[in-house]
Design an enzyme around this catalytic site. Structure first.
Site, PDB file in Angstrom:
ATOM      1  N   ARG A  40       0.837  -1.203   0.000  1.00  0.00           N
ATOM      2  CA  ARG A  40       0.000   0.000   0.000  1.00  0.00           C
ATOM      3  C   ARG A  40       0.876   1.259   0.000  1.00  0.00           C
ATOM      4  NH1 ARG A  40      -5.649   0.238   3.525  1.00  0.00           N
ATOM      5  NH2 ARG A  40      -6.854   0.761   1.687  1.00  0.00           N
ATOM      6  N   PRO A  94     -12.427  -2.905  12.472  1.00  0.00           N
ATOM      7  CA  PRO A  94     -13.512  -3.741  11.926  1.00  0.00           C
ATOM      8  C   PRO A  94     -14.346  -4.407  13.016  1.00  0.00           C
ATOM      9  CG  PRO A  94     -11.416  -4.907  11.793  1.00  0.00           C
ATOM     10  CD  PRO A  94     -11.111  -3.530  12.312  1.00  0.00           C
ATOM     11  N   GLU A 162     -13.711  11.364  11.686  1.00  0.00           N
ATOM     12  CA  GLU A 162     -13.762  11.814  10.299  1.00  0.00           C
ATOM     13  C   GLU A 162     -15.155  11.551   9.731  1.00  0.00           C
ATOM     14  OE1 GLU A 162     -11.618  13.652   8.522  1.00  0.00           O
ATOM     15  OE2 GLU A 162     -13.460  13.638   7.362  1.00  0.00           O
ATOM     16  N   ASN A 225     -23.374   8.245  11.969  1.00  0.00           N
ATOM     17  CA  ASN A 225     -23.518   7.132  11.025  1.00  0.00           C
ATOM     18  C   ASN A 225     -24.826   6.378  11.243  1.00  0.00           C
ATOM     19  OD1 ASN A 225     -21.297   7.646   9.530  1.00  0.00           O
ATOM     20  ND2 ASN A 225     -20.069   5.937  10.252  1.00  0.00           N
ATOM     21  N   CYS A 277     -18.486   1.105   6.922  1.00  0.00           N
ATOM     22  CA  CYS A 277     -18.749   1.693   8.238  1.00  0.00           C
ATOM     23  C   CYS A 277     -20.178   1.621   8.767  1.00  0.00           C
ATOM     24  CB  CYS A 277     -18.272   3.138   8.241  1.00  0.00           C
ATOM     25  SG  CYS A 277     -16.479   3.202   8.131  1.00  0.00           S
ATOM     26  N   LYS A 340     -20.713   2.166  -3.788  1.00  0.00           N
ATOM     27  CA  LYS A 340     -21.342   3.392  -4.294  1.00  0.00           C
ATOM     28  C   LYS A 340     -20.480   3.877  -5.454  1.00  0.00           C
ATOM     29  CE  LYS A 340     -20.690   7.266  -1.943  1.00  0.00           C
ATOM     30  NZ  LYS A 340     -20.425   8.296  -0.896  1.00  0.00           N
ATOM     31  N   ARG A 443     -30.653   0.931  -8.231  1.00  0.00           N
ATOM     32  CA  ARG A 443     -30.299   2.308  -7.843  1.00  0.00           C
ATOM     33  C   ARG A 443     -31.279   3.333  -8.409  1.00  0.00           C
ATOM     34  NH1 ARG A 443     -26.463   2.644  -3.813  1.00  0.00           N
ATOM     35  NH2 ARG A 443     -25.135   0.841  -3.972  1.00  0.00           N
TER      36      ARG A 443
HETATM   37  P1  NAD Z   1      -8.419   1.057   5.854  1.00  0.00           P
HETATM   38  O1  NAD Z   1      -8.502  -0.389   6.147  1.00  0.00           O
HETATM   39  O2  NAD Z   1      -8.571   1.557   4.460  1.00  0.00           O
HETATM   40  O3  NAD Z   1      -6.981   1.588   6.360  1.00  0.00           O
HETATM   41  C1  NAD Z   1      -6.427   1.279   7.598  1.00  0.00           C
HETATM   42  C2  NAD Z   1      -4.924   1.076   7.415  1.00  0.00           C
HETATM   43  O4  NAD Z   1      -4.318   0.943   8.701  1.00  0.00           O
HETATM   44  C3  NAD Z   1      -4.547  -0.197   6.642  1.00  0.00           C
HETATM   45  O5  NAD Z   1      -3.795   0.158   5.485  1.00  0.00           O
HETATM   46  C4  NAD Z   1      -3.723  -1.011   7.638  1.00  0.00           C
HETATM   47  O6  NAD Z   1      -2.640  -1.704   7.042  1.00  0.00           O
HETATM   48  C5  NAD Z   1      -3.204   0.057   8.572  1.00  0.00           C
HETATM   49  N1  NAD Z   1      -2.819  -0.434   9.891  1.00  0.00           N
HETATM   50  C6  NAD Z   1      -3.522  -1.225  10.738  1.00  0.00           C
HETATM   51  N2  NAD Z   1      -2.838  -1.424  11.875  1.00  0.00           N
HETATM   52  C7  NAD Z   1      -1.672  -0.741  11.755  1.00  0.00           C
HETATM   53  C8  NAD Z   1      -0.552  -0.552  12.621  1.00  0.00           C
HETATM   54  N3  NAD Z   1      -0.511  -1.094  13.843  1.00  0.00           N
HETATM   55  N4  NAD Z   1       0.465   0.205  12.169  1.00  0.00           N
HETATM   56  C9  NAD Z   1       0.434   0.753  10.926  1.00  0.00           C
HETATM   57  N5  NAD Z   1      -0.596   0.620  10.084  1.00  0.00           N
HETATM   58  C10 NAD Z   1      -1.644  -0.122  10.496  1.00  0.00           C
HETATM   59  O7  NAD Z   1      -9.449   1.757   6.817  1.00  0.00           O
HETATM   60  P2  NAD Z   1     -10.225   3.162   6.589  1.00  0.00           P
HETATM   61  O8  NAD Z   1     -11.376   2.968   5.687  1.00  0.00           O
HETATM   62  O9  NAD Z   1      -9.219   4.213   6.283  1.00  0.00           O
HETATM   63  O10 NAD Z   1     -10.823   3.398   8.042  1.00  0.00           O
HETATM   64  C11 NAD Z   1     -10.006   3.749   9.131  1.00  0.00           C
HETATM   65  C12 NAD Z   1     -10.883   4.209  10.272  1.00  0.00           C
HETATM   66  O11 NAD Z   1     -11.600   5.380   9.879  1.00  0.00           O
HETATM   67  C13 NAD Z   1     -11.942   3.204  10.714  1.00  0.00           C
HETATM   68  O12 NAD Z   1     -12.098   3.303  12.102  1.00  0.00           O
HETATM   69  C14 NAD Z   1     -13.185   3.695  10.025  1.00  0.00           C
HETATM   70  O13 NAD Z   1     -14.357   3.351  10.749  1.00  0.00           O
HETATM   71  C15 NAD Z   1     -13.013   5.189  10.047  1.00  0.00           C
HETATM   72  N6  NAD Z   1     -13.696   5.925   8.968  1.00  0.00           N
HETATM   73  C16 NAD Z   1     -13.688   5.452   7.694  1.00  0.00           C
HETATM   74  C17 NAD Z   1     -14.292   6.186   6.679  1.00  0.00           C
HETATM   75  C18 NAD Z   1     -14.312   5.706   5.253  1.00  0.00           C
HETATM   76  O14 NAD Z   1     -14.954   6.339   4.444  1.00  0.00           O
HETATM   77  N7  NAD Z   1     -13.639   4.619   4.896  1.00  0.00           N
HETATM   78  C19 NAD Z   1     -14.862   7.422   6.973  1.00  0.00           C
HETATM   79  C20 NAD Z   1     -14.835   7.888   8.281  1.00  0.00           C
HETATM   80  C21 NAD Z   1     -14.236   7.125   9.272  1.00  0.00           C
HETATM   81  C1  UGA Z   2     -20.602   7.220   5.343  1.00  0.00           C
HETATM   82  C2  UGA Z   2     -21.007   8.601   5.874  1.00  0.00           C
HETATM   83  O1  UGA Z   2     -21.805   9.263   4.886  1.00  0.00           O
HETATM   84  C3  UGA Z   2     -19.780   9.438   6.204  1.00  0.00           C
HETATM   85  O2  UGA Z   2     -20.179  10.678   6.786  1.00  0.00           O
HETATM   86  C4  UGA Z   2     -18.908   8.668   7.184  1.00  0.00           C
HETATM   87  O3  UGA Z   2     -17.717   9.398   7.453  1.00  0.00           O
HETATM   88  C5  UGA Z   2     -18.548   7.329   6.588  1.00  0.00           C
HETATM   89  O4  UGA Z   2     -19.761   6.592   6.288  1.00  0.00           O
HETATM   90  C6  UGA Z   2     -17.770   6.462   7.514  1.00  0.00           C
HETATM   91  O5  UGA Z   2     -17.792   6.642   8.717  1.00  0.00           O
HETATM   92  O6  UGA Z   2     -17.146   5.555   6.962  1.00  0.00           O
HETATM   93  P1  UGA Z   2     -19.741   6.275   3.018  1.00  0.00           P
HETATM   94  O7  UGA Z   2     -20.093   4.952   3.607  1.00  0.00           O
HETATM   95  O8  UGA Z   2     -18.405   6.451   2.417  1.00  0.00           O
HETATM   96  O9  UGA Z   2     -19.901   7.419   4.125  1.00  0.00           O
HETATM   97  O10 UGA Z   2     -20.795   6.649   1.880  1.00  0.00           O
HETATM   98  P2  UGA Z   2     -22.335   7.121   1.916  1.00  0.00           P
HETATM   99  O11 UGA Z   2     -22.515   8.170   0.914  1.00  0.00           O
HETATM  100  O12 UGA Z   2     -22.779   7.436   3.289  1.00  0.00           O
HETATM  101  O13 UGA Z   2     -23.091   5.832   1.410  1.00  0.00           O
HETATM  102  C7  UGA Z   2     -23.194   4.663   2.198  1.00  0.00           C
HETATM  103  C8  UGA Z   2     -24.109   3.665   1.531  1.00  0.00           C
HETATM  104  O14 UGA Z   2     -25.462   4.105   1.589  1.00  0.00           O
HETATM  105  C9  UGA Z   2     -23.794   3.447   0.053  1.00  0.00           C
HETATM  106  O15 UGA Z   2     -23.938   2.088  -0.268  1.00  0.00           O
HETATM  107  C10 UGA Z   2     -24.836   4.279  -0.643  1.00  0.00           C
HETATM  108  O16 UGA Z   2     -25.118   3.828  -1.935  1.00  0.00           O
HETATM  109  C11 UGA Z   2     -26.026   4.106   0.286  1.00  0.00           C
HETATM  110  N1  UGA Z   2     -27.003   5.202   0.203  1.00  0.00           N
HETATM  111  C12 UGA Z   2     -26.664   6.457   0.564  1.00  0.00           C
HETATM  112  C13 UGA Z   2     -28.293   4.924  -0.232  1.00  0.00           C
HETATM  113  O17 UGA Z   2     -28.618   3.778  -0.561  1.00  0.00           O
HETATM  114  N2  UGA Z   2     -29.200   5.944  -0.291  1.00  0.00           N
HETATM  115  C14 UGA Z   2     -28.877   7.214   0.071  1.00  0.00           C
HETATM  116  O18 UGA Z   2     -29.774   8.091  -0.012  1.00  0.00           O
HETATM  117  C15 UGA Z   2     -27.584   7.470   0.504  1.00  0.00           C
END
Ligand code: NAD
Ligand code: UGA
Length: 463
Positions: A40, A94, A162, A225, A277, A340, A443
């Site tokens: 990565r 997770p 975030e 969320n 999430c 999405k 959709r």
């Molecule tokens: P992700 O799996 O894409 O990335 C996490 C990274 O952390 C991985 O690359 C992994 O290798 C690394 N990692 C794990 N343990 C480690 C360690 N000990 N040292 C160094 N690297 C390490 O996850 P993500 O989607 O970025 O989500 C991260 C967090 O943010 C989660 O708690 C998630 O709920 C939250 N979050 C995600 C989103 C989103 O849209 N994906 C939005 C808001 C919040």
């Molecule tokens: C969601 C939240 O919107 C973010 O604010 C948050 O940071 C993030 O989760 C997180 O904590 O990971 P995300 O999952 O990336 O973001 O995308 P969304 O736009 O929320 O969509 C989530 C799912 O709901 C998708 O499968 C989307 O297609 C579906 N969705 C969304 C619907 O089916 N209908 C809608 O009206 C909106």
């Protein structure tokens, strides 16, 4: 003293884009994003910036503008921790797959590993920022680990969840509805909060930077969320009622969304929400509520997940019923696999579960997604362990062309709302399909009237 060096542990969907935007907006701060995953990090450092591991509109341009200047990607975790004044923890959290809380609680082993690593490496005072989504009160566990190093280093723990959504990560980071920062109510805690406020203040208006206590901040993220997912499950519940009564869910959504108390966003009925999430965070909320004995609270939120599972299953069931109660040996083309549009992320995508149900009925699935790789699609299916990898390979193919994917298909299922699907030559697709040619639009993306005019049998969600 203001922050000069930031380290972010975790170069994923949150760590990568978030730090790229901080680096762009704060040229005086050196930002190093570290990860254990070497491939990565190598992809983040790829000479061709189009090969960075996460697809988000606008992200490669920002990375290109800062990488090597004040934005670095590295596997040298200890070094980056040692040098930083502020450390963001942005690792994955997770759902637990083992032990107490299996299938519900957030697995905090990666968070704890980070805390222990910071405790081991740090030689001077640091601010540790929870960027990952965490159960309320996690900061006290992190603090406990950090305070027992015995080396006199002082840590302040902040919660800075975030809220970005995938597919719009860059736009969300550049213009967030709000930034939330929780910290200790002590003088030291407030000073730490202000240092993080100062970073965001480089581009976010002060009135949109909210500061709270740590617990409110942690719980607000799970709450946000849960509320968002709840809206999707609510409109999806109505979609089934619409189908029985002759109402149209799009019209219902518009009618209620114009009520300013309800609002129009997140009312799009679909095959079910996916993403890494929503489900994970609600299950976690349910687990936390149960652990305090709040069973009614837990049941209330669990229903959001139950409804979502039902929506995915009933989409597959409807395909089977409509195709004369058998899909065995029938080619079904999937348009979309990502959870999405505008992302290559497939975690918890509804497409995976719909495919699983149809494969159980021996359908022959052919998938086209503009951004998701073949390896990822098979990884997702194999992960379910419903079938052997060989059986999945036998039942599903991946095509890099939508027209050949649909060639000689009995039906098309739209699983992701990619804009490009709307622009296809649907007459050409129709001509090469078996008749009657069915479209199941999970959709409500395509133009029903135009497709029916061509000759398709079109079924959307909720009408
Ligand atoms: P992700 O799996 O894409 O990335 C996490 C990274 O952390 C991985 O690359 C992994 O290798 C690394 N990692 C794990 N343990 C480690 C360690 N000990 N040292 C160094 N690297 C390490 O996850 P993500 O989607 O970025 O989500 C991260 C967090 O943010 C989660 O708690 C998630 O709920 C939250 N979050 C995600 C989103 C989103 O849209 N994906 C939005 C808001 C919040
Ligand atoms: C969601 C939240 O919107 C973010 O604010 C948050 O940071 C993030 O989760 C997180 O904590 O990971 P995300 O999952 O990336 O973001 O995308 P969304 O736009 O929320 O969509 C989530 C799912 O709901 C998708 O499968 C989307 O297609 C579906 N969705 C969304 C619907 O089916 N209908 C809608 O009206 C909106």
């Amino acid at each position: 003293m203001s922050i000069k060096k930031i380290c972010c542990i975790g170069a994923g969907y949150v760590g990568g884009p978030t730090m790229a935007v901080i680096a762009q907006k704060c040229p005086d701060i050196q930002v190093t994003v570290v990860d254990l995953n070497e491939s990565r990090i190598a992809a983040w450092n790829d000479e061709n910036v189009e090969n960075i591991p996460i697809y988000e509109p606008g992200l490669s341009e920002i990375v290109a503008s800062c990488r090597g200047r004040n934005l670095f990607f590295s596997t040298e975790v200890d070094k980056a921790i040692d040098e930083a004044d502020m450390i963001f923890i942005s690792v994955n959290t997770p759902t637990k797959t083992y032990g107490v809380g299996k299938g519900m609680a957030a697995d905090l082993k990666y968070i704890e590993l980070c805390a222990r690593q910071i405790a081991r490496v740090a030689k001077n005072d640091k601010i540790v920022v929870e960027k990952s989504t965490l159960p309320v009160r996690t900061a006290s566990a992190i603090k406990d680990i950090l305070d027992h190093t015995g080396n006199g280093v002082q840590f302040q723990i902040l919660s800075n969840p975030e809220f970005l959504a995938e597919g719009t990560a860059v736009a969300d980071l550049l213009a967030p509805d709000r930034v939330l920062i929780g910290g200790d109510t002590t003088e030291e805690g407030q000073k730490a909060i202000q240092k993080l406020v100062a970073i965001y203040a480089n581009w976010v208006p002060q009135e949109q930077i909210l500061t709270t206590n740590v617990w409110s901040s942690e719980l607000s993220k799970l709450t946000a969320n849960a509320f968002l997912a709840q809206r999707v499950s609510s409109i999806n519940a109505m979609s089934e009622l619409c189908e029985k009564t002759g109402a149209d869910v799009n019209e219902v959504a518009k009618a209620i969304g114009m009520d300013s108390r309800i609002g129009s966003k997140f009312l799009k009925s679909s095959v079910g929400f996916g993403g890494s999430c929503f489900q994970k965070d609600i299950l976690n909320l349910v687990y936390i509520a149960k652990s305090y004995g709040l069973n009614e609270v837990a049941d209330y939120w669990e229903q959001v997940i139950i409804m979502n599972d039902h929506q995915k299953r009933r989409f597959a069931k409807n395909i089977i019923q409509t195709l004369y109660n058998t899909v065995a040996g029938k080619k079904i083309a999937f348009l979309g696999w990502a959870f999405k549009k505008d992302t290559n992320d497939t975690r918890e995508s509804a497409a995976i579960y719909v495919a699983d149900d149809l494969l159980n009925e021996r359908a022959e699935i052919c998938v086209f997604d503009p951004k998701v790789s073949e390896d990822q699609i098979f990884f997702d299916l194999d992960y379910l362990e419903t079938r052997t990898p060989a059986e999945n390979k036998a039942g599903l193919q991946v095509d890099d062309n939508p027209y050949s994917a649909a060639d000689k298909a009995h039906a098309i299922a739209v699983l992701t709302e990619w804009d490009e699907f709307k622009t296809y030559d649907w007459q050409r697709i129709y001509d090469n399909m078996l008749k009657p040619a069915f479209i199941f639009d999970g959709r409500n993306l395509l133009d029903k009237e135009a497709l029916e005019k061509i000759g398709f049998v079109y079924q959307g969600i909720g009408s």
